[in-house]
Enzyme design. Structure first.
Site, PDB file in Angstrom:
ATOM      1  N   GLY A  85      -6.294   6.605   0.654  1.00 22.59           N
ATOM      2  CA  GLY A  85      -7.320   7.590   0.981  1.00 22.59           C
ATOM      3  C   GLY A  85      -7.167   8.918   0.241  1.00 22.59           C
ATOM      4  N   GLU A 131       0.852  -1.189   0.000  1.00 17.62           N
ATOM      5  CA  GLU A 131       0.000   0.000   0.000  1.00 17.62           C
ATOM      6  C   GLU A 131       0.889   1.241   0.000  1.00 17.62           C
ATOM      7  OE1 GLU A 131      -4.166  -0.909   1.678  1.00 17.62           O
ATOM      8  OE2 GLU A 131      -2.893  -0.482   3.387  1.00 17.62           O
TER       9      GLU A 131
HETATM   10  P1  13P Z   1      -8.282   3.499   0.594  1.00 22.88           P
HETATM   11  O1  13P Z   1      -8.811   2.379  -0.295  1.00 22.88           O
HETATM   12  O2  13P Z   1      -9.354   4.270   1.270  1.00 22.88           O
HETATM   13  O3  13P Z   1      -7.275   4.318  -0.135  1.00 22.88           O
HETATM   14  O4  13P Z   1      -7.483   2.764   1.785  1.00 22.88           O
HETATM   15  C1  13P Z   1      -6.545   1.810   1.475  1.00 22.88           C
HETATM   16  C2  13P Z   1      -6.152   1.099   2.722  1.00 22.88           C
HETATM   17  O5  13P Z   1      -5.483   1.664   3.562  1.00 22.88           O
HETATM   18  C3  13P Z   1      -6.650  -0.264   2.919  1.00 22.88           C
HETATM   19  O6  13P Z   1      -6.000  -0.875   3.969  1.00 22.88           O
END
Ligand code: 13P
Length: 249
Positions: free
Chosen positions: A172, A166
């Site tokens: 986010g 990630e």
């Molecule tokens: P988002 O999909 O809201 O960007 O978050 C990703 C995340 O941190 C999933 O663990």
């Protein structure tokens, strides 16, 4: 290998929300799923979710745990509690835990070891910041997180393991990494695992992508080489959107 798609609700969702969401998801998906589907609601909703999930093919994950099983750790959640509440998976080392709550590679390593010992499959999160990527540090950062997080574990212990890549700048933010960035980074992680561990075993480790995944980009991301699934935050809160993501696999 079957793709793995995980809904990480973070600190969102009451017990009632979880009950409604599961019913909604069940309505929108066939009983034979193209992918393995896991939901990680808040701790307080796990047990109620488990009761309804028993009638479905969906599985449960905790969002965190302590590395000890019992003891004087006020406010912490034991891996045994997660198991009792029906979890087969646990998210460990999420960047929000690292950056907001000061989790270290050493602490995450202890948690991964405990989880594996207790037959909970860790979803081990790694990722670089935007600045680290711009400075060409990405490879070093990811290798370092993997080496430290998996310290002391033998490849035979970790072939079930799930790694979630990630990129912090994509979480986010609506800024998804591009397909070529994802392909390059997942290839880099796979190569490193193959060099660091036994290659055929390292190929069994599932590498998920997370960071602004939604119902419009999931299909493309899932087709990228070395992407074995998705860890979805914001878009997973809406059962309709999450069902579309699962269907795109
Ligand atoms: P988002 O999909 O809201 O960007 O978050 C990703 C995340 O941190 C999933 O663990």
């Amino acid at each position: 290998m079957q793709k793995l798609i995980i809904a990480n609700w973070k600190m969102n969702g009451t017990v009632q929300d979880a009950i409604k969401w599961i019913a909604e998801l069940q309505k929108r998906l066939d009983s034979i799923l193209p992918s393995e589907v896991v939901v990680a609601p808040p701790f307080t909703a796990l047990y109620s979710a488990q009761v309804i999930l028993q009638e479905t093919p969906f599985k449960l994950a905790g969002q965190n745990m302590h590395w000890e099983s019992t003891g004087a750790f006020t406010g912490e959640v034991s891996p045994l509690f997660l198991k009792e509440a029906g979890c087969q998976y646990v998210i460990l080392g999420h960047s929000e835990r690292r950056s907001i709550f000061g989790e270290t590679d050493e602490g995450i390593n202890k948690k991964i070891i405990t989880a594996m010992t207790l037959d909970l499959i860790p979803i081990f999160c790694i990722g670089e910041t935007e600045m680290e990527r711009q400075e060409g540090q990405m490879g070093f950062i990811l290798e370092n997180q993997i080496r430290k997080g998996l310290k002391g574990l033998h490849i035979h212990d970790i072939s079930d393991l799930v790694i979630a890549y990630e990129p912090i700048w994509a979480i986010g933010t609506g800024l998804t990494a591009t397909p070529s960035q994802i392909e390059e980074t997942h290839g880099y992680i796979r190569n490193f695992l193959e060099k660091f561990y036994d290659a055929p075993m390292a190929r069994k480790i599932r590498i998920l992508y997370g960071g602004s995944v939604n119902e419009n980009n999931a299909g493309v991301i899932l087709k990228i080489k070395n992407v074995d699934g998705l860890l979805v935050g914001g878009a997973s809160l809406d059962a309709q959107k999450f069902a579309k993501i699962v269907k795109s696999g």
